[in-house]
Design a protein around this motif. Sequence first.
Motif, PDB file in Angstrom:
ATOM      1  N   SER A   1     -11.982 -39.523 -33.634  1.00 17.80           N
ATOM      2  CA  SER A   1     -11.866 -38.523 -34.691  1.00 17.80           C
ATOM      3  C   SER A   1     -11.208 -39.146 -35.912  1.00 17.80           C
ATOM      4  CB  SER A   1     -11.044 -37.318 -34.221  1.00 17.80           C
ATOM      5  OG  SER A   1     -11.648 -36.701 -33.106  1.00 17.80           O
ATOM      6  N   VAL A   2     -11.532 -38.603 -37.082  1.00 17.51           N
ATOM      7  CA  VAL A   2     -10.950 -39.104 -38.330  1.00 17.51           C
ATOM      8  C   VAL A   2      -9.468 -38.756 -38.362  1.00 17.51           C
ATOM      9  CG1 VAL A   2     -11.045 -39.008 -40.839  1.00 17.51           C
ATOM     10  CG2 VAL A   2     -13.152 -38.845 -39.496  1.00 17.51           C
ATOM     11  N   GLU A   3      -8.624 -39.724 -38.652  1.00 23.16           N
ATOM     12  CA  GLU A   3      -7.174 -39.534 -38.652  1.00 23.16           C
ATOM     13  C   GLU A   3      -6.628 -39.765 -40.059  1.00 23.16           C
ATOM     14  OE1 GLU A   3      -5.978 -42.431 -35.881  1.00 23.16           O
ATOM     15  OE2 GLU A   3      -6.716 -41.371 -34.119  1.00 23.16           O
ATOM     16  N   ASN A   4      -5.592 -38.994 -40.397  1.00 21.35           N
ATOM     17  CA  ASN A   4      -4.936 -39.203 -41.682  1.00 21.35           C
ATOM     18  C   ASN A   4      -3.817 -40.230 -41.534  1.00 21.35           C
ATOM     19  OD1 ASN A   4      -2.679 -37.814 -40.595  1.00 21.35           O
ATOM     20  ND2 ASN A   4      -3.555 -35.854 -41.231  1.00 21.35           N
ATOM     21  N   LEU A   5      -3.138 -40.509 -42.646  1.00 23.14           N
ATOM     22  CA  LEU A   5      -2.102 -41.545 -42.650  1.00 23.14           C
ATOM     23  C   LEU A   5      -0.948 -41.178 -41.713  1.00 23.14           C
ATOM     24  CD1 LEU A   5      -1.045 -44.187 -43.848  1.00 23.14           C
ATOM     25  CD2 LEU A   5      -0.070 -42.868 -45.730  1.00 23.14           C
ATOM     26  N   GLY A   6      -0.559 -39.905 -41.694  1.00 22.72           N
ATOM     27  CA  GLY A   6       0.537 -39.484 -40.825  1.00 22.72           C
ATOM     28  C   GLY A   6       0.211 -39.640 -39.356  1.00 22.72           C
ATOM     29  N   GLU A   7      -1.027 -39.337 -38.962  1.00 23.27           N
ATOM     30  CA  GLU A   7      -1.418 -39.490 -37.559  1.00 23.27           C
ATOM     31  C   GLU A   7      -1.374 -40.945 -37.130  1.00 23.27           C
ATOM     32  OE1 GLU A   7      -4.538 -36.182 -36.202  1.00 23.27           O
ATOM     33  OE2 GLU A   7      -5.186 -37.248 -37.979  1.00 23.27           O
TER      34      GLU A   7
ATOM     35  N   GLY B   1       1.149 -42.777 -34.225  1.00 21.86           N
ATOM     36  CA  GLY B   1       0.569 -43.385 -33.038  1.00 21.86           C
ATOM     37  C   GLY B   1      -0.498 -42.542 -32.379  1.00 21.86           C
ATOM     38  N   SER B   2      -0.995 -41.509 -33.057  1.00 18.16           N
ATOM     39  CA  SER B   2      -2.048 -40.669 -32.480  1.00 18.16           C
ATOM     40  C   SER B   2      -3.382 -41.406 -32.530  1.00 18.16           C
ATOM     41  CB  SER B   2      -2.152 -39.343 -33.232  1.00 18.16           C
ATOM     42  OG  SER B   2      -0.935 -38.624 -33.147  1.00 18.16           O
ATOM     43  N   LYS B   3      -4.170 -41.213 -31.487  1.00 19.18           N
ATOM     44  CA  LYS B   3      -5.494 -41.814 -31.404  1.00 19.18           C
ATOM     45  C   LYS B   3      -6.398 -40.806 -30.704  1.00 19.18           C
ATOM     46  CE  LYS B   3      -7.257 -46.503 -30.932  1.00 19.18           C
ATOM     47  NZ  LYS B   3      -6.975 -47.850 -30.385  1.00 19.18           N
ATOM     48  N   ILE B   4      -7.008 -39.915 -31.483  1.00 21.43           N
ATOM     49  CA  ILE B   4      -7.746 -38.788 -30.939  1.00 21.43           C
ATOM     50  C   ILE B   4      -9.174 -39.227 -30.620  1.00 21.43           C
ATOM     51  CG2 ILE B   4      -8.509 -36.435 -31.400  1.00 21.43           C
ATOM     52  CD1 ILE B   4      -6.168 -36.198 -33.340  1.00 21.43           C
ATOM     53  N   GLN B   5      -9.582 -38.990 -29.357  1.00 18.88           N
ATOM     54  CA  GLN B   5     -10.901 -39.384 -28.873  1.00 18.88           C
ATOM     55  C   GLN B   5     -11.472 -38.270 -27.996  1.00 18.88           C
ATOM     56  OE1 GLN B   5     -10.502 -43.795 -27.534  1.00 18.88           O
ATOM     57  NE2 GLN B   5      -8.447 -42.964 -27.535  1.00 18.88           N
ATOM     58  N   ASN B   6     -12.750 -38.362 -27.714  1.00 26.15           N
ATOM     59  CA  ASN B   6     -13.367 -37.390 -26.815  1.00 26.15           C
ATOM     60  C   ASN B   6     -13.007 -37.696 -25.374  1.00 26.15           C
ATOM     61  OD1 ASN B   6     -14.870 -39.787 -26.897  1.00 26.15           O
ATOM     62  ND2 ASN B   6     -16.726 -38.760 -26.231  1.00 26.15           N
ATOM     63  N   SER B   7     -13.285 -36.767 -24.481  1.00 23.49           N
ATOM     64  CA  SER B   7     -12.906 -36.906 -23.076  1.00 23.49           C
ATOM     65  C   SER B   7     -14.108 -36.607 -22.178  1.00 23.49           C
ATOM     66  CB  SER B   7     -11.755 -35.960 -22.731  1.00 23.49           C
ATOM     67  OG  SER B   7     -12.182 -34.611 -22.770  1.00 23.49           O
ATOM     68  N   ALA B   8     -13.919 -36.807 -20.892  1.00 22.82           N
ATOM     69  CA  ALA B   8     -14.972 -36.544 -19.912  1.00 22.82           C
ATOM     70  C   ALA B   8     -14.942 -35.114 -19.381  1.00 22.82           C
ATOM     71  CB  ALA B   8     -14.843 -37.531 -18.743  1.00 22.82           C
ATOM     72  N   TYR B   9     -13.993 -34.292 -19.841  1.00 22.04           N
ATOM     73  CA  TYR B   9     -13.924 -32.905 -19.383  1.00 22.04           C
ATOM     74  C   TYR B   9     -15.080 -32.108 -19.990  1.00 22.04           C
ATOM     75  CZ  TYR B   9      -9.169 -34.087 -17.942  1.00 22.04           C
ATOM     76  OH  TYR B   9      -8.082 -34.669 -17.354  1.00 22.04           O
TER      77      TYR B   9
END
Length: 515
Positions: free
Chosen positions: A78-84, A88-96
């Motif tokens: 997912s697109v992350e901003n400077l604060g994310e 240390g956030s790294k938002i990705q899709n999951s297998a759920y």
Amino acid sequence: PYSVVSRRPQARMYSPTRAVLLLAATASGLYLPGVAPREFLDGEEVPIKVNKLSSTITQLPYDYYALPLCRPKELKYSVENLGEVLHGSKIQNSAYELRMGRSDFQVLCKVHLDAAQAYGFSRKIREDYRVHLIMDNLPAATRMISELPNGKTVQMYDRGYRLGFMGSKEYPGTKPNTAYVNNHLRFIVKFHKDESFVGARIIGFEVEAFSVKHTYKGTWGVDAKLTSVPLSPDLPPQPMGAAGEYIFTYDVTWEESPIRWASRWDLYLYMGDDQIHWFSILNSLAIVLLLTGIVAMIMMRTLRRDFNRYNAEEKEELQEESGWKLVHGDVLRPPVMPLLLSVSVGTGTQLLGMAVISIICAMLGFLSPANRGGLLTATLLLFTLMGVPAGYFSSIMYKSLRGTQWKTLTMLTGTFYPAVIFLIFFCLNLFIWSRGSSGAVPFGTFVALLSMWFCISVPLVFVGAFFGFKQPLKDPPVRTNEIPRQVPEQAWYMGTQFTMLIGGVLPFGAVFIEL
């Protein structure tokens, strides 16, 4: 496949008055700026995204897939901003795979771990790492029951869920000092329905984590069936530490709630956060107020005593200076390092303006909690834009101290303290990078920060310094003597080093108690 129904207003031309009224109506409805509600139809896919692993012990975040957890067929970021990125956030899709309104039990995957992977997994459990998930922009929360000193129980929430737990006497069927992994998740999704829209809006995302030692019969992937289903409290937990296969499962429960979408973030205001120590914060504020009162009292008593003595003396005796009159001719004398003092005043003004505007924007609701990393991004941008007042006040201070090196002052105001912080930040980032943490800032973010610094902040400091040096100074309230008054020899405890040491004991004590 089903389509997502989203209520979005069409673009129109508004007059300024109509725009203000629209903004007021939006604020009164408690809708967060920049966030639109999303409706899900029955049977529509509700995606779950993974964020990161965090721990209050190590303070080092890690990517969710840094551990050998179940992965989807294709990873999407997912697109992350400077604060994310800085968080240390790294938002990705999951297998759920979740469907709106469908409650069922699902097997997520079966993973084979070697000895090294199992040891890394158990080490993260020992360090009390928590897993953070996201559904419809809502972070996952774990419900806890806390008992107050008066005997009453209160329901609290904590973000994420524990990756596992250590065995102890409190958990039946576990061995002490043995790590157990939470390999079964129960998602409790709360939704709200109303006649004003079609579908359902998600207003709550809770997770209950369990450790279950799954067993199955048959051939996996062909005709395997779990013999540990349905789940029951007498099933043994799943230990983690040895090489082998581990099965991860989950089930979903849907609950309708009367809470509206605009109020769904209220739940997170009552979370039990280990990082907030309210007693220590109040203790620090009490110490600051106490010290301020003591200093003000001493100064008032000293001035009152001097004024009483001056009023009681005759005119002939007033010619001899005493009390505070002894130093009135040296109060406005330039210090030893006027350049450093002026730079400190400018940078302090920059930090003060950043903090005040950030707090005001947060109070007005412009920094939405749904916009992850928005607060940190806003503070960095505000610090950059506050270069104008930094240059203005530092130049006025330096001009009042009769300084002449205005080019050096302006450059140091824009670079000295930021360079010190940046150097410390870069060195710490090297250690974080060596640990493989997702909190390590990538090279592209460093380039973005340097661009904001040299292309925006430093030029704005020069603009502020230009207007500051053109500003005429007011006449000083007292005249400064040409010859400095000789200061008598002071006792050892009145020296600079000892005074600095004593002056820092109380603030350090307050910080030490808080941590």
